[in-house]
Design an enzyme around this catalytic site. Sequence first.
Site, PDB file in Angstrom:
ATOM      1  N   HIS A  90     -24.560  68.298  39.783  1.00 22.59           N
ATOM      2  CA  HIS A  90     -23.245  67.692  39.986  1.00 22.59           C
ATOM      3  C   HIS A  90     -22.932  66.631  38.934  1.00 22.59           C
ATOM      4  O   HIS A  90     -21.777  66.268  38.739  1.00 22.59           O
ATOM      5  CB  HIS A  90     -23.158  67.054  41.377  1.00 22.59           C
ATOM      6  N   HIS A 117     -25.520  57.351  36.965  1.00 19.22           N
ATOM      7  CA  HIS A 117     -24.978  58.694  36.750  1.00 19.22           C
ATOM      8  C   HIS A 117     -23.536  58.553  36.284  1.00 19.22           C
ATOM      9  O   HIS A 117     -22.978  57.458  36.301  1.00 19.22           O
ATOM     10  CB  HIS A 117     -25.073  59.541  38.028  1.00 19.22           C
ATOM     11  N   HIS A 119     -19.374  60.447  35.757  1.00 18.63           N
ATOM     12  CA  HIS A 119     -18.342  61.401  36.162  1.00 18.63           C
ATOM     13  C   HIS A 119     -17.367  61.525  35.001  1.00 18.63           C
ATOM     14  O   HIS A 119     -16.992  60.523  34.397  1.00 18.63           O
ATOM     15  CB  HIS A 119     -17.618  60.907  37.412  1.00 18.63           C
ATOM     16  N   HIS A 142     -21.678  54.938  36.947  1.00 19.50           N
ATOM     17  CA  HIS A 142     -22.058  54.168  38.134  1.00 19.50           C
ATOM     18  C   HIS A 142     -23.522  53.780  38.030  1.00 19.50           C
ATOM     19  O   HIS A 142     -24.387  54.656  37.937  1.00 19.50           O
ATOM     20  CB  HIS A 142     -21.840  54.992  39.411  1.00 19.50           C
ATOM     21  N   THR A 225     -19.399  58.259  46.440  1.00 22.28           N
ATOM     22  CA  THR A 225     -18.299  59.158  46.072  1.00 22.28           C
ATOM     23  C   THR A 225     -18.707  60.623  46.096  1.00 22.28           C
ATOM     24  O   THR A 225     -17.963  61.477  45.634  1.00 22.28           O
ATOM     25  CB  THR A 225     -17.742  58.805  44.672  1.00 22.28           C
ATOM     26  N   THR A 226     -19.887  60.906  46.630  1.00 21.37           N
ATOM     27  CA  THR A 226     -20.328  62.280  46.867  1.00 21.37           C
ATOM     28  C   THR A 226     -20.895  62.343  48.281  1.00 21.37           C
ATOM     29  O   THR A 226     -21.312  61.325  48.846  1.00 21.37           O
ATOM     30  CB  THR A 226     -21.425  62.711  45.866  1.00 21.37           C
TER      31      THR A 226
END
Length: 307
Positions: A90, A117, A119, A142, A225-226
């Site tokens: 992801h 990680h 996005h 993040h 957020t996941t």
Amino acid sequence: MKLILSVIWLASLWSLCTGGGDWCYPSQFTCNHQCNVPEKWDHANRDCAGKYQSPINIVTRKTLKDDLLTPFEFKNYQQIFRSSIKNNGHSVQVNIPHLSTISGGGLFTSYKAVQLHLHWGNNGGPGSEHTIDGEQFPMEMHIVHMKSHYSDLTTALRDPEGIAVLGFFYERSNSANRKYDPVISALRSIKATNGNTSMPPLSLAQLILSERNMTSYYRYKGSLTTPGCTESVVWTVFEKPIPLSQDQLSAFSEVQFNDGKHMIGNFRPVQPLNGRQVFRSGSTVMMSSFSLLLAMVAMAMGLSKPN
């Protein structure tokens, strides 16, 4: 018009195909790969339908100045460490030894860094999770921290303020950010899901802004957020973005989802605020006022120039 037709097409596709049990981003969904897109993440985990979800759109004029939001104290952020970077299906994730900590900044205790990680969008297109006055940046990092006395994230997530995440935006630059060379180079080795490779020695400090550029930020209470979307996160979103070149931003789009498709658009859409107050540090206002003053001076000088 094209955007509207695209949305209609996706909506019809989702209605024709039955969502599967796993969660995914819209760029992953096909009838051959049926999964729960963000609007249906609560099917994968019911907490994703919670009232205080992240990310959000930060409306700057509605933020409230909080004098407690002083500059952070970063401990061991300069320390060099060895780690690995992984494609987890992801995102790309770097695990961090539990040595670097943050305190101050309106936090009531210290938090230790656990992992980071990112996005992103499509080849440098809009891809941040949080937005500022509706503006979406190309990418967002993040850095996840947990309260220093916890030994694992599972336990920390049971605490309503067990997690503190620092969010950093990126902007497109005309020149490459050489501090990111170790990360960009490593992406070539982790294109496939579960790809994992060692990173050259690096520090957290080299990946973020200088401390003098981290005094302007926003604060609110939210969630992961996941999935599982646990509402135990104290969010800090920094105002000033980190520069990366177009090529550096595009390199992230070469990473692949588990079906071999390019990993693009791996961001969750903004969620309703539901009455939450977003706070801003004092220096955010000062910087905004200073920028406004500079603009007014520049305008006045332009008007005073002879024709």
